[in-house]
Design an enzyme around this catalytic site. Structure first.
Site, mmCIF file in Angstrom:
data_model
loop_
_atom_site.group_PDB
_atom_site.id
_atom_site.type_symbol
_atom_site.label_atom_id
_atom_site.label_comp_id
_atom_site.label_asym_id
_atom_site.label_seq_id
_atom_site.Cartn_x
_atom_site.Cartn_y
_atom_site.Cartn_z
ATOM 1 N N ARG A 1 0.857 -1.194 0.000
ATOM 2 C CA ARG A 1 0.000 0.000 0.000
ATOM 3 C C ARG A 1 0.890 1.240 0.000
ATOM 4 N NH1 ARG A 1 -5.309 -1.650 2.866
ATOM 5 N NH2 ARG A 1 -5.342 -3.838 2.195
ATOM 6 N N GLU B 1 1.090 4.059 1.335
ATOM 7 C CA GLU B 1 0.608 4.878 2.455
ATOM 8 C C GLU B 1 1.424 6.164 2.477
ATOM 9 O OE1 GLU B 1 -1.948 4.064 4.130
ATOM 10 O OE2 GLU B 1 -2.129 1.874 4.062
ATOM 11 N N ARG C 1 1.382 2.589 12.772
ATOM 12 C CA ARG C 1 0.677 1.347 12.441
ATOM 13 C C ARG C 1 0.559 1.096 10.942
ATOM 14 N NH1 ARG C 1 -5.581 2.014 13.013
ATOM 15 N NH2 ARG C 1 -5.853 3.822 11.706
ATOM 16 N N HIS C 2 1.103 2.012 10.127
ATOM 17 C CA HIS C 2 1.059 1.823 8.675
ATOM 18 C C HIS C 2 2.463 1.634 8.116
ATOM 19 C CE1 HIS C 2 -2.891 3.868 9.117
ATOM 20 N NE2 HIS C 2 -3.218 2.982 8.186
ATOM 21 N N GLU D 1 -7.290 -1.373 14.834
ATOM 22 C CA GLU D 1 -7.887 -2.346 13.914
ATOM 23 C C GLU D 1 -6.807 -3.339 13.493
ATOM 24 O OE1 GLU D 1 -9.440 -0.758 10.106
ATOM 25 O OE2 GLU D 1 -8.566 -2.601 9.314
ATOM 26 N N SER E 1 -10.249 -6.623 9.060
ATOM 27 C CA SER E 1 -11.598 -6.261 8.627
ATOM 28 C C SER E 1 -12.087 -7.306 7.647
ATOM 29 C CB SER E 1 -11.643 -4.854 8.045
ATOM 30 O OG SER E 1 -10.903 -4.799 6.866
ATOM 31 N N ARG F 1 0.593 -6.169 12.661
ATOM 32 C CA ARG F 1 -0.175 -5.500 13.736
ATOM 33 C C ARG F 1 -0.582 -6.493 14.821
ATOM 34 N NH1 ARG F 1 -4.478 -1.269 11.090
ATOM 35 N NH2 ARG F 1 -2.977 -0.051 9.895
HETATM 36 P P1 AMO Z 1 -8.076 -3.734 5.023
HETATM 37 O O1 AMO Z 1 -7.693 -2.728 3.998
HETATM 38 O O2 AMO Z 1 -8.859 -3.256 6.203
HETATM 39 O O3 AMO Z 1 -8.967 -4.886 4.374
HETATM 40 O O4 AMO Z 1 -6.770 -4.477 5.528
HETATM 41 C C1 AMO Z 1 -6.856 -5.590 6.373
HETATM 42 C C2 AMO Z 1 -5.850 -5.489 7.505
HETATM 43 O O5 AMO Z 1 -4.542 -5.347 6.983
HETATM 44 C C3 AMO Z 1 -3.767 -4.563 7.841
HETATM 45 N N1 AMO Z 1 -3.244 -3.396 7.106
HETATM 46 C C4 AMO Z 1 -2.028 -2.843 7.309
HETATM 47 N N2 AMO Z 1 -1.042 -3.154 8.167
HETATM 48 C C5 AMO Z 1 0.083 -2.391 8.140
HETATM 49 N N3 AMO Z 1 0.262 -1.358 7.282
HETATM 50 C C6 AMO Z 1 -0.705 -1.018 6.404
HETATM 51 N N4 AMO Z 1 -0.505 -0.013 5.570
HETATM 52 C C7 AMO Z 1 -1.923 -1.767 6.398
HETATM 53 N N5 AMO Z 1 -3.066 -1.715 5.671
HETATM 54 C C8 AMO Z 1 -3.858 -2.710 6.118
HETATM 55 C C9 AMO Z 1 -4.652 -4.116 8.983
HETATM 56 C C10 AMO Z 1 -6.031 -4.261 8.392
HETATM 57 O O6 AMO Z 1 -7.013 -4.490 9.377
HETATM 58 N N6 AMO Z 1 -9.509 -6.994 1.500
HETATM 59 C C11 AMO Z 1 -9.800 -6.491 2.813
HETATM 60 C C12 AMO Z 1 -9.993 -7.597 3.835
HETATM 61 C C13 AMO Z 1 -11.201 -8.476 3.562
HETATM 62 O O7 AMO Z 1 -12.321 -7.913 3.558
HETATM 63 O O8 AMO Z 1 -11.022 -9.692 3.380
HETATM 64 C C14 AMO Z 1 -8.657 -5.589 3.261
HETATM 65 O O9 AMO Z 1 -7.568 -5.599 2.724
HETATM 66 O O10 AMO Z 1 -4.459 -5.010 10.054
#
Ligand code: AMO
Length: 434
Positions: free
Chosen positions: A212, A214, A220-221, A357, A360, A408
């Site tokens: 991602r 970000e 946390r990202h 979180e 999800s 996380r």
């Molecule tokens: P979502 O975008 O909420 O859902 O991502 C799911 C989980 O991935 C982790 N996460 C991250 N951890 C660290 N850095 C990041 N930049 C980051 N982005 C996300 C988090 C988050 O809760 N496809 C859906 C899931 C689904 O519905 O099956 C999805 O990707 O812990």
């Protein structure tokens, strides 16, 4: 004798052994000198009474720079002065690699270096037992997840990480040049795990990298994380998915408490396994909690780092670490989530752990024409999702799933202040090396 026995160091009979490792410390007291050798399992003391040791051996060993890699052969003696209960009186040694000085980072220094300095010198940082313990625990967590999923009948899969369309919003897509065509790094396995639901391979999971872009530096990202994704067909409602995820997380924590004892002890951590069922909070209740604690959030908006933290504080006061947040407005959720007909809500959930979180998921829209409508409603072009949509045209069972950030999860289990602490070589906006 753990260090000697477990490290694969060769016993040669008659109390003569070879110990291989890093020179952690040397102390020369004149008449006697000590050297501490460290390996994966612990430390061993090499004791050198000057009068009883070959003078050249004494000189060479005592002068070794810290962190050099050596093998020492010598006689094991019982000792009540060392924590192992034994010490080694050296007879010979081999220097495999002499360490430069000064060290970029101390291994046994009491003063904590900044996280950035530590990450810049991660190879050195990981020589500290407490840093290594995090990754021993992370390794075990991944093993336990795989065991729990297999037990529930999920097949492990690997989906492409070079993809033609994003599933989680354009803002965080990394684009790459794919032989003159535009491609992207996968933000999640979302589209592929769903397509598999139409095949009969109807319970799948993947633990793999997700990317991602970000644009902000938070604790946390990161731009590359490890996502634990599950997808299951033949569900009736999103609660079926929530029950599965709860079952898996609970199993992981229960097992980790037992099987991770040794490494948890290094960190002085005890796992508190939350009571089941995990409590449910609605999205609206979360907005109320945030508002009464001074943070108004508009309906439909993400709770955000601060909102999640405030909800976490409120739940901690009631003794809850892990809780689901349900009844999110559909506008706050991606196109693949099913809408709750006649409302502005969706069949989705988040799982939060200590104010953050970690996962999800939800029930997916499996009806082709409804799915196309949702893609359009989100301002996206169904054409960009043609190969995904094909899988919905010829028989797709109802299904749902989740994505969980492994980094996380580990950070929260161990109460680490930053997700980067749970990642060997983290990637973020400002970090591309090591
Ligand atoms: P979502 O975008 O909420 O859902 O991502 C799911 C989980 O991935 C982790 N996460 C991250 N951890 C660290 N850095 C990041 N930049 C980051 N982005 C996300 C988090 C988050 O809760 N496809 C859906 C899931 C689904 O519905 O099956 C999805 O990707 O812990």
């Amino acid at each position: 004798m753990t260090a000697i026995r477990d490290s694969g160091n060769i016993g040669r009979g008659d109390g003569i052994v070879m110990v291989k490792g890093w020179v952690q410390d040397t102390r020369n007291l004149g008449g006697i000198s000590f050297l501490t050798i460290r390996d994966r399992h612990g430390t061993v003391q090499i004791t050198m009474p000057k009068k009883k040791i070959d003078p050249i051996l004494f000189e060479s060993l005592t002068k070794l720079p810290r962190e050099s890699v050596i093998a020492v052969t010598g006689e094991v003696k019982e000792s009540d002065q060392t924590s192992l209960g034994v010490e080694l009186i050296p007879q010979s040694f081999v220097l495999y690699s002499e360490a430069g000085a000064p060290l970029p980072l101390g291994v046994i220094d009491k003063v904590n270096a900044e996280m950035d300095t530590r990450l810049n010198n991660r190879f050195m940082d990981l020589r500290k037992p407490e840093m290594r313990a995090v990754f021993e625990i992370r390794s075990l967590v991944i093993q336990l997840i795989s065991e729990a999923m297999a037990e529930n009948g999920f097949a492990t899969i690997h989906t492409p990480k070079i993809v033609a369309s994003g599933a989680e919003g354009g803002a965080t897509l990394f684009s790459i040049d794919y032989f003159g065509r535009r491609a992207y790094l996968a933000q999640s396995p979302q589209l592929y795990k769903q397509m598999l639901m139409s095949t009969g391979l109807d319970r799948v999971f993947e633990i793999g990298p997700a990317f991602r872009a970000e644009h902000s530096n938070t604790n946390r990202h990161v731009t590359e994380f490890i996502s634990f994704d599950g997808e299951m067909a033949w569900i009736e409602k999103e609660e079926d998915v929530m029950a599965m995820i709860e079952n898996v997380v609970d199993r992981v924590l229960v097992q980790l408490k037992e099987r991770g004892k040794k490494h948890l002890a290094v960190l002085g951590k005890e796992i508190v396994v939350p009571k089941r069922p995990y409590p449910l909070l609605t999205y609206t209740e979360c907005l109320d909690i945030a508002a009464t604690r001074g943070l108004p959030i508009k309906n439909g908006e993400d709770l955000g780092t601060e909102g999640e933290k405030l909800v976490g504080d409120a739940m901690a006061e009631k003794g809850y670490d892990l809780y689901f947040i349900i009844e999110y407005p559909e506008e706050a959720k991606p196109f693949y989530i099913m809408e709750k007909e006649g409302t502005d809500l969706s069949f989705s959930f988040d799982l939060d752990y200590k104010g953050q979180e970690i996962s999800s998921g939800g029930q997916r829209e499996h009806r082709y024409s409804e799915l196309v409508k949702r893609i359009e409603k989100k301002g996206l072009d169904p054409e960009d999702f043609a190969s995904y949509l094909d899988a919905f045209k010829y028989g797709m069972p109802p299904h749902g799933g989740w994505g969980m950030g492994v980094d996380r999860l580990v950070a929260k289990i161990l109460d680490l202040p930053n997700v980067r602490e749970a990642i060997l070589f983290p990637r973020d906006m400002s970090r591309l090396t090591p």
